[in-house]
Design a protein around this motif. Structure first.
Motif, PDB file in Angstrom:
ATOM      1  N   THR A 180      17.917  15.843  29.997  1.00  0.00           N
ATOM      2  CA  THR A 180      18.325  16.021  28.706  1.00  0.00           C
ATOM      3  C   THR A 180      17.475  17.021  27.863  1.00  0.00           C
ATOM      4  O   THR A 180      17.615  17.228  26.851  1.00  0.00           O
TER       5      THR A 180
ATOM      6  N   LYS B   1      30.228  11.239  22.682  1.00  0.00           N
ATOM      7  CA  LYS B   1      30.980  10.593  23.529  1.00  0.00           C
ATOM      8  C   LYS B   1      32.510  10.178  22.819  1.00  0.00           C
ATOM      9  O   LYS B   1      32.481   9.625  21.725  1.00  0.00           O
TER      10      LYS B   1
ATOM     11  N   SER C  76      30.376  15.791  38.134  1.00  0.00           N
ATOM     12  CA  SER C  76      29.862  14.720  37.378  1.00  0.00           C
ATOM     13  C   SER C  76      29.549  15.178  36.084  1.00  0.00           C
ATOM     14  O   SER C  76      29.012  16.316  35.707  1.00  0.00           O
ATOM     15  N   THR C  77      29.791  14.297  34.918  1.00  0.00           N
ATOM     16  CA  THR C  77      29.508  14.769  33.561  1.00  0.00           C
ATOM     17  C   THR C  77      28.562  13.911  32.792  1.00  0.00           C
ATOM     18  O   THR C  77      28.533  12.510  33.123  1.00  0.00           O
ATOM     19  N   TYR C  78      27.764  14.277  31.951  1.00  0.00           N
ATOM     20  CA  TYR C  78      27.107  13.180  30.882  1.00  0.00           C
ATOM     21  C   TYR C  78      27.098  13.889  29.604  1.00  0.00           C
ATOM     22  O   TYR C  78      27.225  15.267  29.225  1.00  0.00           O
ATOM     23  N   TYR C  79      26.997  12.813  28.629  1.00  0.00           N
ATOM     24  CA  TYR C  79      27.195  13.067  27.250  1.00  0.00           C
ATOM     25  C   TYR C  79      26.134  12.541  26.331  1.00  0.00           C
ATOM     26  O   TYR C  79      25.814  11.395  26.743  1.00  0.00           O
TER      27      TYR C  79
END
Length: 125
Positions: free
Chosen positions: A107, A65, A57-60
């Motif tokens: 974050t 983005k 799973s990825t988050y930016y």
């Protein structure tokens, strides 16, 4: 003891690309998130992207983005950050780190540990 070593930084013109690497050693990171952060001169360290070592799973952060891609190679114990369409405001020292809690992503830099030494990215206009 976890050790993280970043590489791949450099000087690039606006619109160019770089790929950063974060080589990890010391233990496995299964079910933990690993992240990329950056810190520009005079600014606080900020979150860029994160990836779960097991499920991917990825988050930016919004500003990257569509331009940056985080990935991993479990066999090499290495995380990557592919940076395309670079802008002068991407100039910073880039760091990788491991989240302190399993299966949790935040974050906030204080929630991460085992920081690498950083790699400088400079984007000229």
């Amino acid at each position: 003891q976890v050790q993280l070593v970043e590489s791949g930084g450099g000087l690039v013109q606006a619109g160019g690309s770089l790929r950063l690497s974060c080589a990890a050693s010391g233990r496995t990171f299964s079910r933990y998130y690993m992240g990329w952060f950056r810190q520009a001169p005079g600014k606080e360290r900020e979150f860029v992207a994160a990836i779960n070592w097991s499920v991917g799973s990825t988050y930016y952060t919004d500003s990257v983005k569509g331009r940056f891609t985080i990935s991993k190679d479990n066999a090499k114990n290495t995380m990557y950050l592919q940076m395309n369409s670079l802008k002068p405001e991407d100039t910073a020292v880039y760091y990788c780190a491991v989240h302190k809690r399993m299966m949790v992503v935040t974050t906030t830099p204080a929630d991460f540990g085992s920081w690498g030494q950083g790699t400088q990215v400079t984007v000229s206009s």
